[in-house]
Write an enzyme that holds these catalytic residues in place. Structure first.
Site, PDB file in Angstrom:
ATOM      1  N   ILE A  21       8.340   1.022   3.032  1.00 58.92           N
ATOM      2  CA  ILE A  21       7.068   1.583   3.113  1.00 58.92           C
ATOM      3  C   ILE A  21       6.248   0.833   4.074  1.00 58.92           C
ATOM      4  CG2 ILE A  21       4.866   2.089   1.669  1.00 58.92           C
ATOM      5  CD1 ILE A  21       6.645   2.392  -0.687  1.00 58.92           C
ATOM      6  N   SER A  35       6.847 -10.299   8.904  1.00 60.40           N
ATOM      7  CA  SER A  35       8.178 -10.105   8.170  1.00 60.40           C
ATOM      8  C   SER A  35       8.633 -11.645   7.904  1.00 60.40           C
ATOM      9  CB  SER A  35       9.218  -9.456   9.034  1.00 60.40           C
ATOM     10  OG  SER A  35      10.456  -9.468   8.627  1.00 60.40           O
ATOM     11  N   ASP A  77       5.533 -15.552   5.520  1.00 58.28           N
ATOM     12  CA  ASP A  77       6.075 -15.570   4.262  1.00 58.28           C
ATOM     13  C   ASP A  77       5.186 -15.867   3.500  1.00 58.28           C
ATOM     14  OD1 ASP A  77       7.315 -16.359   1.857  1.00 58.28           O
ATOM     15  OD2 ASP A  77       8.650 -17.466   2.464  1.00 58.28           O
ATOM     16  N   ASN A 108       1.272  -5.686   1.706  1.00 61.19           N
ATOM     17  CA  ASN A 108       2.291  -4.884   1.252  1.00 61.19           C
ATOM     18  C   ASN A 108       3.594  -5.751   0.693  1.00 61.19           C
ATOM     19  OD1 ASN A 108       4.125  -2.274   1.237  1.00 61.19           O
ATOM     20  ND2 ASN A 108       5.292  -3.569   2.786  1.00 61.19           N
ATOM     21  N   SER A 122       0.713  -0.896  -8.017  1.00 63.52           N
ATOM     22  CA  SER A 122       1.702   0.077  -8.469  1.00 63.52           C
ATOM     23  C   SER A 122       0.897   0.892  -9.565  1.00 63.52           C
ATOM     24  CB  SER A 122       2.948  -0.563  -9.355  1.00 63.52           C
ATOM     25  OG  SER A 122       3.666   0.149 -10.087  1.00 63.52           O
ATOM     26  N   LYS A 135       1.046  -6.889 -11.143  1.00 59.36           N
ATOM     27  CA  LYS A 135      -0.070  -5.759 -10.332  1.00 59.36           C
ATOM     28  C   LYS A 135      -1.384  -5.502 -11.134  1.00 59.36           C
ATOM     29  CE  LYS A 135       2.955  -4.637  -7.053  1.00 59.36           C
ATOM     30  NZ  LYS A 135       2.331  -5.063  -5.686  1.00 59.36           N
ATOM     31  N   THR A 177      13.157   3.598  -2.348  1.00 60.25           N
ATOM     32  CA  THR A 177      13.262   2.555  -1.426  1.00 60.25           C
ATOM     33  C   THR A 177      14.419   1.500  -2.011  1.00 60.25           C
ATOM     34  OG1 THR A 177      11.707   1.097  -2.492  1.00 60.25           O
ATOM     35  CG2 THR A 177      10.841   2.879  -0.850  1.00 60.25           C
TER      36      THR A 177
END
Length: 245
Positions: free
Chosen positions: A13, A32, A59, A86, A140, A167, A198
């Site tokens: 995503i 990333s 990270d 994300n 979520s 969450k 995913t």
């Protein structure tokens, strides 16, 4: 040109959100944890014809990595228009409340909650320099406490001691953050991308990555009259798009 930093954007995503933000004319900092994977993802987007993308190593569980990412981005730009938090992890497949490992629960919270808080705090000064800053925290539908207490909810049996509470805590933090920024141009929201196929869930979800990313992008590009402190979830509330907390 407006800028966006997306954590965990080298795949799934996050990667599709990067593509769609590029389509909206943003310069994308593709976050990333593994810089090589981030570079590969950026190269793929460049091969598709998008030039305004570059990888950035971050990270979210490593304070030094976050600080280095903030310094690197700050050397390139004096402002950041959008932050999409994300990056997230699921934890172990089974998470019973009475027997889950405390270490596993802490690991999930470290990424899903504390990582978001630290990244947000690290980049807030750059966001404050943008005319219409946006913060999107990826949550979520399983983070809704109201629905978790409703036996008629379709996901009522899907309980867990780590992921769902992480969450829910992220949602609570977002409310507090939005409140602090209420008298500014910020829009601060959480977005449920939906139950999406995913690697995260072994491709078990029925939703598409494209649709999921579009939900993040919609919140990231809200206009000045858009809402703040909302829990966007088409899955939980298909009619209104606003989930109960």
């Amino acid at each position: 040109m407006k800028t966006v930093l997306i954590t965990g954007a080298n795949k799934s995503i996050g990667f599709e959100a990067a593509r769609q933000m590029l389509q909206h004319g943003y310069h994308v900092y593709l976050g990333s944890r593994d810089l090589q994977k981030g570079q590969q993802a950026a190269d793929q987007l460049k091969a598709e014809g998008f030039s305004e993308v570059e990888p950035i190593q971050i990270d979210v569980t490593d304070s030094a990595s976050i600080a280095a990412a903030r310094q690197a981005l700050g050397q390139k730009n004096t402002a950041l228009d959008v932050l999409i938090n994300n990056a997230g992890i699921l934890g172990e497949p089974s998470q019973p409340a009475l027997t889950s490992r405390i270490g596993m629960i802490k690991e999930v919270f470290e990424t899903n909650l504390f990582g978001v808080i630290e990244v947000t705090q690290a980049f807030i000064d750059l966001l404050q320099q943008a005319p219409e800053p946006r913060i999107v925290n990826v949550t979520s539908g399983l983070g809704s406490l109201t629905l978790h207490n409703d036996p008629s909810w379709k996901y009522y049996p899907v309980k867990g001691a780590a992921y769902q509470p992480s969450k829910a805590a992220l949602n609570a933090y977002t409310i507090m953050l939005a409140y602090e920024l209420r008298d500014t141009a910020f829009k601060v929201n959480v977005v449920d991308p939906g139950y999406t196929a995913t690697d995260f869930n072994h491709h078990s979800g029925p939703g598409s990555v494209s649709d999921a990313a579009a939900r993040l992008v919609k919140a990231a590009t809200l206009g000045p009259d858009g809402p703040t402190s909302r829990f966007f979830s088409d899955d939980n509330a298909p009619e209104t798009g606003i989930s109960p907390w």
